[in-house]
Design an enzyme around this catalytic site. Structure first.
Site, PDB file in Angstrom:
ATOM      1  N   ASN A 121       0.805  -1.234   0.000  1.00  0.00           N
ATOM      2  CA  ASN A 121       0.000   0.000   0.000  1.00  0.00           C
ATOM      3  C   ASN A 121       0.836   1.281   0.000  1.00  0.00           C
ATOM      4  OD1 ASN A 121       0.637  -0.715   2.687  1.00  0.00           O
ATOM      5  ND2 ASN A 121      -0.928   0.674   3.436  1.00  0.00           N
ATOM      6  N   GLU A 176       3.276  -5.449  12.330  1.00  0.00           N
ATOM      7  CA  GLU A 176       2.379  -4.305  12.094  1.00  0.00           C
ATOM      8  C   GLU A 176       1.281  -4.792  11.165  1.00  0.00           C
ATOM      9  OE1 GLU A 176       2.558  -1.510  13.590  1.00  0.00           O
ATOM     10  OE2 GLU A 176       4.547  -1.716  14.462  1.00  0.00           O
TER      11      GLU A 176
END
Ligand code: NAD
Length: 481
Positions: free
Chosen positions: A150, A248
């Site tokens: 992303n 994460e």
């Protein structure tokens, strides 16, 4: 055809198995390149190079190591335009976003951790008149960094920079969906004279080369950013080897809008928070809770602005919203919109894919989508969609807002919009997310701890947290009486 290579021991190298996978431009749906489908054999070569480079890299004076990292940051800045074009083409994000956010931030990551290397210190604990303890913070050795698609170079360098700054050699894998700027980074490593083998970049899929990196016994720490289910698989894989692990992961981020907020500012910021990067930022707001008395006013203003945001060709300077990263991801987002309809939702705007004309006629585009009428238990309010889709719900009290926000398996980021300072502080304390923004969104200071609670991750990145993760603490105790 743009054929990428692995970057091993300072050289561009074809994969040992000779296999490649296609690289697609999301804005056009066309294959424009191929990347190595690397395997365990390439990991072995990279580890061999890192093993050889490690003693020199660790012994290098900190100033010299920091200078090399600073030079990498400066080299990215000097190549801003070509990196931004490559990132926009590979990912589908607007060129303006790549130019002003992704690439500058990748440069900042190197410069920030170049400074961090020279400022990093450890503690001493004195036992009065008897002994002193001091902590050595030593590099781990060879570490693995695995990143998602992303924010490709932004997140790739967010891991690599602190790992190198702390004195480790790195085996890094970008997402196979967006490999291009990681490959360009290899060229800059050659240009600035980063010693061979210090940073090795391998391309390919998660199940093959990603898993092989996690599995290699000489790679003693894994820093991973990506989906929650991938994080769980990696945790299962590396646990028996007791590797250090930073995860994460996904989010389902709540925004709490109170009646006393500056509504105009909240609408403007929430539009950005919901639809920036086509809603494909782990920190994007996806559940918007609005105090009942202002619900209609907020909803109408928000929908009006969402309707004004039209996806278009990401390569144009004027484009604010680009393409979804891949066909499978577009189909996943659309399937959630269909699910929302089955769950009884009203689609206030958007709700379908968009066909553009010309160059982008076969690209992957979805209009900003705003949904209301779903319960908090609905799957569209509980599962991460990771696209330009948000849901709106009303609440009646602070307690209800907090309980709706915390009713989630995720705990990455939240935003609170209010002018009441007491409420802001109280909710910030009680909300279960690793990051809380009050009257703002994505205001970043690289020194702060970054990461999530619950299924959004384990550990924190950023500043000292990252330097600590990439070092082993060793206590040395000297008795002098
Ligand atoms: P993903 O989990 O599919 O892939 C991430 C990376 O892991 C890729 O490089 C992939 O090749 C690799 N991978 C996949 N399977 C692997 C395995 N078994 N072993 C080792 N590596 C493997 O995620 P994605 O679709 O690329 O990214 C989107 C997800 O990332 C979303 O869930 C988003 O919320 C999350 N994300 C989180 C943060 C954060 O900071 N918390 C930031 C950005 C994205």
């Amino acid at each position: 055809m743009d054929t990428l290579a692995n970057f091993i021991n300072g050289e561009f190298t074809a994969p040992v198995n000779g296999k490649y996978i296609e690289n697609v431009e999301p804005a056009t749906g066309r294959v424009y390149g191929e990347i190595p489908s690397s395997s365990q054999q390439d990991v072995e070569l990279a580890v061999k190079a890192a093993r050889k480079a490690l003693p020199t890299w660790q012994a290098m004076p900190i100033e010299q190591r920091a200078e090399l990292l600073f030079a990498l940051g400066a080299a990215i800045e000097a190549n801003l335009e070509s990196f931004a074009k490559a990132e926009s083409k590979d990912n589908g994000k607007p060129i303006s976003a790549a130019r002003t956010v992704d690439i500058p931030r990748a440069a900042s990551n190197f410069k920030f951790f170049a400074h961090a290397a020279s400022q990093f210190a450890s503690q001493a604990h004195a036992v009065a008149s008897q002994a002193i303890n001091y902590t050595l913070r030593q590099p781990i050795g060879i570490v693995g960094c695995i990143s998602p698609w992303n924010l490709p170079l932004y997140l790739f360098t967010w891991k690599i920079a602190p790992a190198l700054a702390a004195g480790n050699c790195v085996i890094a894998k970008p997402s196979e969906v967006t490999p291009k700027t990681a490959a360009l980074l290899g060229e800059l490593c050659q240009q600035v004279g980063l010693p061979k083998g210090v940073l090795n970049i391998l391309h390919g899929t998660g199940d093959k080369v990603g898993a092989a990196i996690c599995d290699h016994p000489e790679i003693r720490a894994i820093s991973f950013t990506g989906g929650t289910s991938t994080g769980a698989a990696i945790a299962r894989q590396v646990a028996p080897q007791f590797k250090k692990l930073s995860l994460e992961l996904g989010g389902k981020n709540p925004a709490l809008i109170f009646a006393d907020c500056d509504i105009e500012a909240a609408v403007n910021q929430l539009i950005r928070a919901s639809f920036a990067n086509q809603g494909q930022i782990c920190l994007c707001a996806s559940r918007i809770y609005i105090e009942r008395s202002i619900y209609p006013a907020f909803r109408d203003a928000f929908v009006e602005q969402a309707q004004a945001l039209t996806p278009s060709d990401p390569s144009l300077d004027s484009t604010q919203m680009g393409a979804i990263v891949s066909r499978p991801h577009m189909e996943k987002i659309l399937s959630y919109i269909e699910l929302a309809k089955h769950e009884g939702a009203s689609i206030l705007t958007g709700g379908s894919s968009l066909k553009l004309n010309g160059r982008c006629q076969d690209g992957y585009f979805i209009s900003p989508t705003v949904i209301e009428g779903l319960d908090n238990e609905a799957r569209c309010n509980q599962e991460e969609i990771f696209g330009p889709v948000v849901t709106l719900q009303a609440f009646g009290s602070d307690e209800e807002a907090l309980s709706l926000a915390n009713d989630s398996q995720y705990g990455l980021a939240s935003t609170i919009w209010t002018q009441n300072i007491n409420r802001a502080h109280r909710l910030a304390e009680e909300i279960n997310t690793g990051i809380v923004w009050i009257n703002t969104w994505l205001e970043r200071d690289l020194r702060t701890p970054f990461g999530g609670m619950k299924n959004s991750g384990v550990g924190r990145e950023g500043g000292e947290e990252a330097m600590r993760f990439f070092t082993e603490a060793k206590n040395v105790c000297i008795k002098y009486k």
